[in-house]
Every structure is written in structure tokens, then in C-alpha cells.
Write a protein that holds these residues in place. Structure first.
Motif, PDB file in Angstrom:
ATOM      1  N   ALA A   1       0.823  -1.211   0.000  1.00  0.00           N
ATOM      2  CA  ALA A   1       0.000   0.000   0.000  1.00  0.00           C
ATOM      3  C   ALA A   1       0.859   1.265   0.000  1.00  0.00           C
ATOM      4  O   ALA A   1       0.426   2.315  -0.465  1.00  0.00           O
ATOM      5  CB  ALA A   1      -0.955   0.002   1.183  1.00  0.00           C
ATOM      6  N   ALA A   2       2.090   1.165   0.490  1.00  0.00           N
ATOM      7  CA  ALA A   2       2.971   2.337   0.566  1.00  0.00           C
ATOM      8  C   ALA A   2       3.265   2.916  -0.805  1.00  0.00           C
ATOM      9  O   ALA A   2       3.428   4.131  -0.953  1.00  0.00           O
ATOM     10  CB  ALA A   2       4.270   1.975   1.271  1.00  0.00           C
ATOM     11  N   LYS A   3       3.343   2.072  -1.819  1.00  0.00           N
ATOM     12  CA  LYS A   3       3.704   2.538  -3.158  1.00  0.00           C
ATOM     13  C   LYS A   3       2.531   2.542  -4.128  1.00  0.00           C
ATOM     14  O   LYS A   3       2.704   2.828  -5.307  1.00  0.00           O
ATOM     15  CB  LYS A   3       4.852   1.709  -3.704  1.00  0.00           C
ATOM     16  CG  LYS A   3       6.109   1.903  -2.875  1.00  0.00           C
ATOM     17  CD  LYS A   3       7.329   1.382  -3.538  1.00  0.00           C
ATOM     18  CE  LYS A   3       8.516   1.720  -2.655  1.00  0.00           C
ATOM     19  NZ  LYS A   3       9.761   1.289  -3.202  1.00  0.00           N
ATOM     20  N   ALA A   4       1.348   2.240  -3.631  1.00  0.00           N
ATOM     21  CA  ALA A   4       0.150   2.313  -4.473  1.00  0.00           C
ATOM     22  C   ALA A   4      -0.223   3.784  -4.654  1.00  0.00           C
ATOM     23  O   ALA A   4      -0.086   4.578  -3.715  1.00  0.00           O
ATOM     24  CB  ALA A   4      -1.001   1.551  -3.829  1.00  0.00           C
ATOM     25  N   PRO A   5      -0.698   4.156  -5.829  1.00  0.00           N
ATOM     26  CA  PRO A   5      -1.132   5.543  -6.004  1.00  0.00           C
ATOM     27  C   PRO A   5      -2.421   5.866  -5.255  1.00  0.00           C
ATOM     28  O   PRO A   5      -2.681   7.026  -4.939  1.00  0.00           O
ATOM     29  CB  PRO A   5      -1.332   5.675  -7.508  1.00  0.00           C
ATOM     30  CG  PRO A   5      -1.440   4.299  -8.035  1.00  0.00           C
ATOM     31  CD  PRO A   5      -0.740   3.401  -7.073  1.00  0.00           C
ATOM     32  N   VAL A   6      -3.203   4.839  -4.956  1.00  0.00           N
ATOM     33  CA  VAL A   6      -4.459   5.045  -4.253  1.00  0.00           C
ATOM     34  C   VAL A   6      -4.827   3.786  -3.485  1.00  0.00           C
ATOM     35  O   VAL A   6      -4.476   2.676  -3.890  1.00  0.00           O
ATOM     36  CB  VAL A   6      -5.606   5.450  -5.226  1.00  0.00           C
ATOM     37  CG1 VAL A   6      -5.895   4.355  -6.225  1.00  0.00           C
ATOM     38  CG2 VAL A   6      -6.869   5.843  -4.492  1.00  0.00           C
ATOM     39  N   ALA A   7      -5.501   3.982  -2.374  1.00  0.00           N
ATOM     40  CA  ALA A   7      -6.110   2.870  -1.644  1.00  0.00           C
ATOM     41  C   ALA A   7      -7.543   3.272  -1.343  1.00  0.00           C
ATOM     42  O   ALA A   7      -7.806   4.413  -0.947  1.00  0.00           O
ATOM     43  CB  ALA A   7      -5.351   2.567  -0.362  1.00  0.00           C
ATOM     44  N   ILE A   8      -8.436   2.338  -1.563  1.00  0.00           N
ATOM     45  CA  ILE A   8      -9.822   2.530  -1.162  1.00  0.00           C
ATOM     46  C   ILE A   8     -10.014   1.694   0.095  1.00  0.00           C
ATOM     47  O   ILE A   8      -9.681   0.505   0.112  1.00  0.00           O
ATOM     48  CB  ILE A   8     -10.798   2.100  -2.269  1.00  0.00           C
ATOM     49  CG1 ILE A   8     -10.576   2.942  -3.532  1.00  0.00           C
ATOM     50  CG2 ILE A   8     -12.244   2.223  -1.777  1.00  0.00           C
ATOM     51  CD1 ILE A   8     -11.367   2.466  -4.745  1.00  0.00           C
TER      52      ILE A   8
END
Length: 165
Positions: free
Chosen positions: A66-73
């Protein structure tokens, strides 16, 4: 419906943002899910803030992507106003799957990071997002443009089908 056969867990993402209209379409798909008694317990937090994504990535040992994801829902569910609260996790799972299938359909990839029913994880996410008391964190759905293409294995196993006549 081809996304049922192509959807995979994606944990590495390109360094590019996800268009807001795609995020809306993913959440729209989640809200189209059936729910027990039509209670629709869901609400959704969209996280693009780097610091918050980094904090979410530390919610458990499998959430580091999640640290390098552009977005988290972050799908959350209401604890109040539900007449069948014991089915909220089932409702949320269906909504999460709808979101994942739409993510694949839009050429994106994501991974479902389990939060509920682990109380420690739920409390961490509650604190990170400053959730109100009537909401509980269900999952983190980290998503973006996949850094590489993965292929889903064929999981069909005829030996697991049992007919009762």
C-alpha cells in the motif's frame, strides 16, 4: 465477465495516478453489490495522501504494498442502523469483489488487504483515518496501474463439485 478469469492480486504499481473517474467507477461497482436485506452497510474512504498510504501499509505484515500504491480505497461499514449486522462482512466482501472486478475491467490492478475481523488491524485503520465511532474498517484495497502483467491460474477442479439429486 472476463475479469472473473483475469483478475489477479497486484502488489506492484506504476508511478502514475489513477484518474478520479476510474476511482468513482470502481466505487460505483462496489455499491451495486447485493446486500442482506438491502442494508447496504458500506462507505468508502479514498486515500491518495502519501503519508496516510505509508501508515496504512504498516497495518499488518502483508500490507506493505500500500505504501507505493497511487491510491487505496478503504471500505468501511456502519455499526449502527443495520437490522442484520451479522451479515455486514458478507455484504462488504461482495462489494469488495465487485470493486476488484471493475478494477481489472478498467485496466488497473489491485490487492485486497484484509483488516476485519482482526480487532488490532481495525483499530489501527480507525486511528489512521480518524473514523467516526459508528464505522468499522473492513479492508484496504490498494490499486493502480500494474507494474507488470500477471496471469491468473485456472482454479477449476471438477472433483470439488458434488451433485445431490
Amino acid at each position: 465477465m472476463s475479469s472473473i478469469y483475469t483478475r489477479v492480486s497486484v502488489r506492484q504499481f506504476e508511478d502514475r495516478p489513477v484518474e478520479p473517474e476510474k476511482i468513482t467507477e470502481i466505487i460505483r461497482a462496489g455499491m451495486q453489490a447485493p446486500s442482506c436485506g438491502n442494508q447496504q452497510p458500506w462507505e468508502f474512504y479514498v486515500v491518495t495522501n502519501r503519508e496516510k498510504l505509508l501508515e496504512l501499509s504498516k497495518s499488518h505484515k502483508y500490507a506493505s504494498c500500500a505504501a507505493k500504491a497511487p491510491v487505496a480505497i478503504v471500505p468501511v461499514y456502519r455499526k449502527t442502523g443495520l437490522w442484520l449486522p451479522e451479515y455486514a462482512h458478507i455484504d462488504m466482501s461482495i462489494a469488495q469483489e465487485n470493486m476488484w472486478l471493475m478494477t481489472d475491467e478498467l485496466g488497473l490492478g489491485g490487492v485486497w488487504l484484509g483488516i476485519a475481523p482482526q480487532q488490532e488491524r481495525m483499530a489501527l485503520v480507525r486511528n489512521i483515518l480518524s473514523l467516526p465511532d459508528n464505522l468499522e474498517a473492513f479492508s484496504i484495497f490498494a490499486l493502480g496501474y500494474p507494474a507488470r502483467k500477471n496471469h491468473q491460474e485456472d482454479r477449476f477442479d471438477e472433483n470439488r463439485i458434488h451433485y445431490v439429486n
